[in-house]
Enzyme design. Structure first.
Site, mmCIF file in Angstrom:
data_model
loop_
_atom_site.group_PDB
_atom_site.id
_atom_site.type_symbol
_atom_site.label_atom_id
_atom_site.label_comp_id
_atom_site.label_asym_id
_atom_site.label_seq_id
_atom_site.Cartn_x
_atom_site.Cartn_y
_atom_site.Cartn_z
ATOM 1 N N ASP A 46 2.544 -0.393 -13.015
ATOM 2 C CA ASP A 46 1.362 -1.145 -12.597
ATOM 3 C C ASP A 46 0.501 -0.283 -11.684
ATOM 4 O O ASP A 46 0.954 0.178 -10.638
ATOM 5 C CB ASP A 46 1.790 -2.419 -11.864
ATOM 6 C CG ASP A 46 0.604 -3.244 -11.389
ATOM 7 O OD1 ASP A 46 0.234 -4.196 -12.095
ATOM 8 O OD2 ASP A 46 0.051 -2.919 -10.310
ATOM 9 N N TYR A 51 -6.777 2.044 -6.704
ATOM 10 C CA TYR A 51 -5.690 2.811 -6.112
ATOM 11 C C TYR A 51 -5.988 4.308 -6.119
ATOM 12 O O TYR A 51 -5.372 5.068 -5.372
ATOM 13 C CB TYR A 51 -4.371 2.578 -6.853
ATOM 14 C CG TYR A 51 -3.851 1.164 -6.834
ATOM 15 C CD1 TYR A 51 -4.414 0.170 -6.033
ATOM 16 C CD2 TYR A 51 -2.765 0.813 -7.644
ATOM 17 C CE1 TYR A 51 -3.924 -1.121 -6.039
ATOM 18 C CE2 TYR A 51 -2.279 -0.478 -7.656
ATOM 19 C CZ TYR A 51 -2.853 -1.446 -6.861
ATOM 20 O OH TYR A 51 -2.363 -2.722 -6.887
ATOM 21 N N LYS A 76 -6.268 -2.569 -13.454
ATOM 22 C CA LYS A 76 -7.113 -3.664 -12.977
ATOM 23 C C LYS A 76 -8.541 -3.175 -12.770
ATOM 24 O O LYS A 76 -8.754 -2.041 -12.326
ATOM 25 C CB LYS A 76 -6.577 -4.222 -11.652
ATOM 26 C CG LYS A 76 -5.081 -4.511 -11.661
ATOM 27 C CD LYS A 76 -4.573 -4.896 -10.288
ATOM 28 C CE LYS A 76 -3.057 -4.871 -10.247
ATOM 29 N NZ LYS A 76 -2.502 -3.499 -10.149
ATOM 30 N N HIS A 109 -9.008 -7.699 -10.620
ATOM 31 C CA HIS A 109 -8.222 -7.423 -9.412
ATOM 32 C C HIS A 109 -8.388 -8.514 -8.349
ATOM 33 O O HIS A 109 -7.410 -8.910 -7.706
ATOM 34 C CB HIS A 109 -8.625 -6.063 -8.839
ATOM 35 C CG HIS A 109 -7.561 -5.431 -8.018
ATOM 36 N ND1 HIS A 109 -7.392 -4.065 -7.940
ATOM 37 C CD2 HIS A 109 -6.605 -5.955 -7.228
ATOM 38 C CE1 HIS A 109 -6.374 -3.793 -7.138
ATOM 39 N NE2 HIS A 109 -5.885 -4.923 -6.689
ATOM 40 N N LEU A 191 8.410 -7.164 -1.546
ATOM 41 C CA LEU A 191 9.283 -6.937 -0.394
ATOM 42 C C LEU A 191 8.500 -6.990 0.917
ATOM 43 O O LEU A 191 9.017 -6.613 1.966
ATOM 44 C CB LEU A 191 9.983 -5.576 -0.523
ATOM 45 C CG LEU A 191 10.781 -5.359 -1.815
ATOM 46 C CD1 LEU A 191 11.316 -3.937 -1.878
ATOM 47 C CD2 LEU A 191 11.923 -6.369 -1.923
ATOM 48 N N ILE A 229 6.968 -6.134 -9.116
ATOM 49 C CA ILE A 229 6.612 -4.718 -9.242
ATOM 50 C C ILE A 229 6.787 -4.017 -7.894
ATOM 51 O O ILE A 229 5.813 -3.618 -7.255
ATOM 52 C CB ILE A 229 5.173 -4.544 -9.773
ATOM 53 C CG1 ILE A 229 4.184 -5.483 -9.050
ATOM 54 C CG2 ILE A 229 5.116 -4.782 -11.275
ATOM 55 C CD1 ILE A 229 2.723 -5.189 -9.348
ATOM 56 N N LYS A 231 7.376 -1.189 -5.057
ATOM 57 C CA LYS A 231 6.893 0.183 -4.923
ATOM 58 C C LYS A 231 7.803 0.977 -4.005
ATOM 59 O O LYS A 231 8.290 0.457 -2.998
ATOM 60 C CB LYS A 231 5.477 0.185 -4.350
ATOM 61 C CG LYS A 231 4.875 1.565 -4.145
ATOM 62 C CD LYS A 231 3.895 1.603 -2.988
ATOM 63 C CE LYS A 231 4.596 1.759 -1.658
ATOM 64 N NZ LYS A 231 3.685 1.925 -0.512
ATOM 65 N N SER A 232 8.035 2.230 -4.344
ATOM 66 C CA SER A 232 8.692 3.174 -3.453
ATOM 67 C C SER A 232 8.353 4.566 -3.945
ATOM 68 O O SER A 232 8.031 4.756 -5.116
ATOM 69 C CB SER A 232 10.212 2.973 -3.454
ATOM 70 O OG SER A 232 10.842 3.941 -2.622
ATOM 71 N N VAL A 233 8.415 5.539 -3.050
ATOM 72 C CA VAL A 233 8.260 6.929 -3.475
ATOM 73 C C VAL A 233 9.557 7.702 -3.272
ATOM 74 O O VAL A 233 9.603 8.908 -3.487
ATOM 75 C CB VAL A 233 7.105 7.628 -2.707
ATOM 76 C CG1 VAL A 233 5.766 6.985 -3.057
ATOM 77 C CG2 VAL A 233 7.341 7.605 -1.207
ATOM 78 N N ARG A 237 15.757 4.891 -3.593
ATOM 79 C CA ARG A 237 15.333 3.496 -3.451
ATOM 80 C C ARG A 237 14.733 2.977 -4.748
ATOM 81 O O ARG A 237 14.895 1.801 -5.088
ATOM 82 C CB ARG A 237 14.313 3.375 -2.302
ATOM 83 C CG ARG A 237 14.944 3.537 -0.937
ATOM 84 C CD ARG A 237 13.953 3.251 0.161
ATOM 85 N NE ARG A 237 14.550 3.491 1.467
ATOM 86 C CZ ARG A 237 13.919 4.057 2.491
ATOM 87 N NH1 ARG A 237 12.668 4.450 2.356
ATOM 88 N NH2 ARG A 237 14.529 4.233 3.635
ATOM 89 N N ASN A 241 16.320 -0.348 -6.433
ATOM 90 C CA ASN A 241 15.532 -1.542 -6.725
ATOM 91 C C ASN A 241 15.711 -2.017 -8.157
ATOM 92 O O ASN A 241 15.420 -3.181 -8.471
ATOM 93 C CB ASN A 241 14.044 -1.275 -6.454
ATOM 94 C CG ASN A 241 13.719 -1.188 -4.981
ATOM 95 O OD1 ASN A 241 14.509 -1.575 -4.136
ATOM 96 N ND2 ASN A 241 12.548 -0.657 -4.668
#
Length: 275
Positions: A46, A51, A76, A109, A191, A229, A231-233, A237, A241
């Protein structure tokens, strides 16, 4: 590799219930993050024009070697591109940045009611759908009044309403309205950007289950039928998830998380995001 459950949208298109979001990920970090997600087993990604990382997502998709039909890609249209013709141009720009011929899901959006162009924007999405250029269309951050108006005026009921939703902000009125129209609810910031993960109710469940607090919260979402959805970088993790399909929360545990909702809060007011 975990098998991710599928949600069938109101037009028959199937979307993985657990996907990977890239909100607030810089473009130069996005390719590595999406690559880690794809390696871990995610197949739904997503993104959004605002972004600024659609190009990074596109690089990761191209480098992955994963067949296009196995992927589910969402983007979006941003507030500044509302309106029929502007939306069609924005869609072409998004496809160019992603390096794709079509999206699986395209969303408005924000409703941006002060501009009052979201019905024209929706007509453009309906055109894209009718022309076979996108597999499903939907909205994001729509409150019941906006969704009701769009459903009354449009010819296609949105497939998805993506809203901020987590234990502290459960948006129950939005979910009820989505359900009434047959619209799937998708949680962004599931989260709460980590803000709920230290809550004693969640950490107690995590300790008892020998799971991370994030896994507990994601499981709470999934058992209530929502699309999520996170998110992490961070690669470990990202993988953690996704590791949420081999345990089930009890009714009491679900209720304990339900009780964390903050009374009276309904999230950012859409008028604040008029673009």
């Amino acid at each position: 590799m975990s098998t991710i459950p599928i949600v069938t949208l109101n037009n028959g298109v199937e979307i993985p219930q657990l996907g990977f979001g890239v909100f607030q990920v810089p473009d130069d970090e996005t390719t590595a993050a999406v690559a880690a997600a794809l390696d871990a087993g995610y197949r739904s990604i997503d993104t959004a024009a605002i972004y600024g990382n659609e190009t990074g997502v596109g690089r990761a998709l191209a480098d992955s070697g994963i067949p296009r039909e196995e992927l589910f890609i969402t983007s979006k249209v941003w507030n500044a591109d509302h309106g029929y013709d502007a939306t069609l141009r924005a869609y072409d720009t998004t496809l160019d940045k992603l390096g794709l011929d079509a999206l699986d899901l395209y969303l408005i959006h924000w409703p941006t009611p002060r501009r009052d162009l979201y019905l024209d924007t929706w007509r453009a999405l309906e055109r894209l759908y009718a022309d076979g250029r996108v597999r499903a269309i939907g909205v994001s951050n729509f409150q019941p009044a906006h969704l009701d108006r769009l459903v009354d005026a449009g010819t296609i009921v949105p497939a998805v309403n993506q809203v901020e939703l987590h234990p502290a902000l459960q948006n129950r009125a939005v979910i009820a309205d989505d359900d009434r129209h047959g619209v799937a609810t998708e949680a962004w910031s599931p989260l709460a950007q980590g803000a709920v993960l230290a809550d004693p109710a969640i950490t107690a469940i995590a300790s008892a289950r020998e799971r991370t607090p994030a896994q507990v919260v994601l499981r709470w979402h999934l058992q209530q039928g929502r699309i999520v959805i996170p998110k992490s970088v961070t690669p470990h993790r990202i993988a953690e998830n996704l590791d949420v399909f081999d345990f089930t929360l009890t009714d009491d545990e679900l209720a304990a998380i339900d009780a964390l909702d903050r009374d009276g809060r309904t999230g950012p007011h859409p008028d604040e995001f008029h673009g």
